[in-house]
Design a protein around this motif. Structure first.
Motif, PDB file in Angstrom:
ATOM      1  N   ALA A  84     -14.565   9.762  13.754  1.00  0.00           N
ATOM      2  CA  ALA A  84     -15.000   9.093  14.986  1.00  0.00           C
ATOM      3  C   ALA A  84     -14.695   9.964  16.205  1.00  0.00           C
ATOM      4  CB  ALA A  84     -14.322   7.732  15.116  1.00  0.00           C
ATOM      5  N   GLY A  85     -13.500  10.527  16.231  1.00  0.00           N
ATOM      6  CA  GLY A  85     -13.133  11.406  17.331  1.00  0.00           C
ATOM      7  C   GLY A  85     -14.021  12.639  17.392  1.00  0.00           C
ATOM      8  N   LEU A  86     -14.345  13.185  16.230  1.00  0.00           N
ATOM      9  CA  LEU A  86     -15.234  14.348  16.170  1.00  0.00           C
ATOM     10  C   LEU A  86     -16.602  14.012  16.742  1.00  0.00           C
ATOM     11  CD1 LEU A  86     -16.042  17.209  15.251  1.00  0.00           C
ATOM     12  CD2 LEU A  86     -16.528  16.221  12.994  1.00  0.00           C
ATOM     13  N   LEU A  87     -17.146  12.866  16.370  1.00  0.00           N
ATOM     14  CA  LEU A  87     -18.461  12.465  16.885  1.00  0.00           C
ATOM     15  C   LEU A  87     -18.453  12.338  18.402  1.00  0.00           C
ATOM     16  CD1 LEU A  87     -19.551   9.826  14.219  1.00  0.00           C
ATOM     17  CD2 LEU A  87     -20.494  12.121  14.561  1.00  0.00           C
ATOM     18  N   VAL A  88     -17.445  11.685  18.934  1.00  0.00           N
ATOM     19  CA  VAL A  88     -17.365  11.501  20.384  1.00  0.00           C
ATOM     20  C   VAL A  88     -17.140  12.840  21.081  1.00  0.00           C
ATOM     21  CG1 VAL A  88     -16.014  10.459  22.246  1.00  0.00           C
ATOM     22  CG2 VAL A  88     -16.620   9.105  20.230  1.00  0.00           C
ATOM     23  N   HIS A  89     -16.210  13.629  20.570  1.00  0.00           N
ATOM     24  CA  HIS A  89     -15.906  14.920  21.186  1.00  0.00           C
ATOM     25  C   HIS A  89     -17.137  15.833  21.160  1.00  0.00           C
ATOM     26  CE1 HIS A  89     -13.007  18.623  21.322  1.00  0.00           C
ATOM     27  NE2 HIS A  89     -13.640  18.449  22.456  1.00  0.00           N
ATOM     28  N   THR A  90     -17.845  15.868  20.037  1.00  0.00           N
ATOM     29  CA  THR A  90     -19.054  16.690  19.933  1.00  0.00           C
ATOM     30  C   THR A  90     -20.109  16.225  20.923  1.00  0.00           C
ATOM     31  OG1 THR A  90     -18.599  17.164  17.613  1.00  0.00           O
ATOM     32  CG2 THR A  90     -20.870  17.480  18.353  1.00  0.00           C
ATOM     33  N   ALA A  91     -20.284  14.917  21.053  1.00  0.00           N
ATOM     34  CA  ALA A  91     -21.264  14.384  22.004  1.00  0.00           C
ATOM     35  C   ALA A  91     -20.902  14.761  23.434  1.00  0.00           C
ATOM     36  CB  ALA A  91     -21.366  12.866  21.857  1.00  0.00           C
ATOM     37  N   VAL A  92     -19.626  14.691  23.769  1.00  0.00           N
ATOM     38  CA  VAL A  92     -19.196  15.040  25.131  1.00  0.00           C
ATOM     39  C   VAL A  92     -19.404  16.527  25.389  1.00  0.00           C
ATOM     40  CG1 VAL A  92     -17.173  15.231  26.634  1.00  0.00           C
ATOM     41  CG2 VAL A  92     -17.593  13.122  25.359  1.00  0.00           C
ATOM     42  N   VAL A  93     -19.034  17.372  24.432  1.00  0.00           N
ATOM     43  CA  VAL A  93     -19.216  18.814  24.596  1.00  0.00           C
ATOM     44  C   VAL A  93     -20.699  19.143  24.714  1.00  0.00           C
ATOM     45  CG1 VAL A  93     -18.989  21.046  23.408  1.00  0.00           C
ATOM     46  CG2 VAL A  93     -17.041  19.484  23.525  1.00  0.00           C
ATOM     47  N   SER A  94     -21.528  18.510  23.894  1.00  0.00           N
ATOM     48  CA  SER A  94     -22.970  18.747  23.933  1.00  0.00           C
ATOM     49  C   SER A  94     -23.554  18.311  25.267  1.00  0.00           C
ATOM     50  CB  SER A  94     -23.636  17.989  22.789  1.00  0.00           C
ATOM     51  OG  SER A  94     -25.032  18.146  22.858  1.00  0.00           O
ATOM     52  N   ARG A  95     -23.142  17.153  25.732  1.00  0.00           N
ATOM     53  CA  ARG A  95     -23.645  16.637  27.011  1.00  0.00           C
ATOM     54  C   ARG A  95     -23.214  17.540  28.159  1.00  0.00           C
ATOM     55  NH1 ARG A  95     -21.479  11.991  30.453  1.00  0.00           N
ATOM     56  NH2 ARG A  95     -23.198  11.612  31.872  1.00  0.00           N
ATOM     57  N   THR A  96     -21.988  18.012  28.115  1.00  0.00           N
ATOM     58  CA  THR A  96     -21.478  18.906  29.152  1.00  0.00           C
ATOM     59  C   THR A  96     -22.254  20.219  29.132  1.00  0.00           C
ATOM     60  OG1 THR A  96     -19.293  17.915  28.982  1.00  0.00           O
ATOM     61  CG2 THR A  96     -19.413  20.065  30.021  1.00  0.00           C
ATOM     62  N   ALA A  97     -22.519  20.750  27.953  1.00  0.00           N
ATOM     63  CA  ALA A  97     -23.268  21.994  27.841  1.00  0.00           C
ATOM     64  C   ALA A  97     -24.699  21.827  28.366  1.00  0.00           C
ATOM     65  CB  ALA A  97     -23.300  22.478  26.399  1.00  0.00           C
ATOM     66  N   ARG A  98     -25.320  20.685  28.070  1.00  0.00           N
ATOM     67  CA  ARG A  98     -26.676  20.421  28.583  1.00  0.00           C
ATOM     68  C   ARG A  98     -26.654  20.330  30.100  1.00  0.00           C
ATOM     69  NH1 ARG A  98     -27.083  16.554  24.556  1.00  0.00           N
ATOM     70  NH2 ARG A  98     -26.923  14.916  26.098  1.00  0.00           N
ATOM     71  N   GLY A  99     -25.594  19.758  30.655  1.00  0.00           N
ATOM     72  CA  GLY A  99     -25.486  19.635  32.109  1.00  0.00           C
ATOM     73  C   GLY A  99     -25.401  20.985  32.796  1.00  0.00           C
TER      74      GLY A  99
END
Length: 145
Positions: free
Chosen positions: A125-140
């Protein structure tokens, strides 16, 4: 000179901000764990707490090593959680738990094989959330993908 929004975005995604966010997540996870124990009983409280324990460790790993990849951070948190669980096969955690509430909270006292699954669930669960945050930050930083 770069536009203000570019400078602001870069500052918001650095290691200092990551550490601050991870520390905030750790505080929230502790609150969730305490809240879960207050409102739930039995397996829900026990195993939910196990999963949250690994999420907390993951947040602390990210706070200490903000540039670590989400996968490595989750694997580190899982390894730590499993290591603590296997340590419970010895008498050390139980003896320390008798002397200290903090030791009891961090180390537990008795080995319970199902805990290993719930630690993995928390890491996932932590991996999914962390990956989503990193991905969103990179897209930003790079614009829409």
């Amino acid at each position: 000179m770069p536009p203000l929004h570019e400078t602001h975005e870069h500052a918001d995604t650095g290691p200092s901000r990551t550490r601050l966010v991870a520390a905030g997540v750790a505080v929230v996870v502790v609150g969730l764990g305490l809240g879960l124990r207050a409102v739930a009983v039995g397996s829900v409280a026990k195993y939910g707490g196990d999963a949250l324990y690994t999420v907390l460790v993951l947040a602390l790993v990210v706070a200490l090593a903000p540039r670590m990849s989400p996968g490595a951070a989750a694997a580190s948190a899982l390894a730590f959680s499993w290591g603590i669980e296997f340590l419970q096969l010895s008498d050390v955690p139980a003896e320390l738990a008798e002397r200290s509430t903090a030791a009891r909270l961090v180390l537990g006292s008795t080995f319970n094989a199902p805990d290993l699954f719930w630690y993995a669930a928390g890491a996932a669960a932590g991996l999914l959330v962390h990956t989503a945050v990193v991905s969103r930050t990179a897209r930003g930083r790079t614009g829409p993908v």
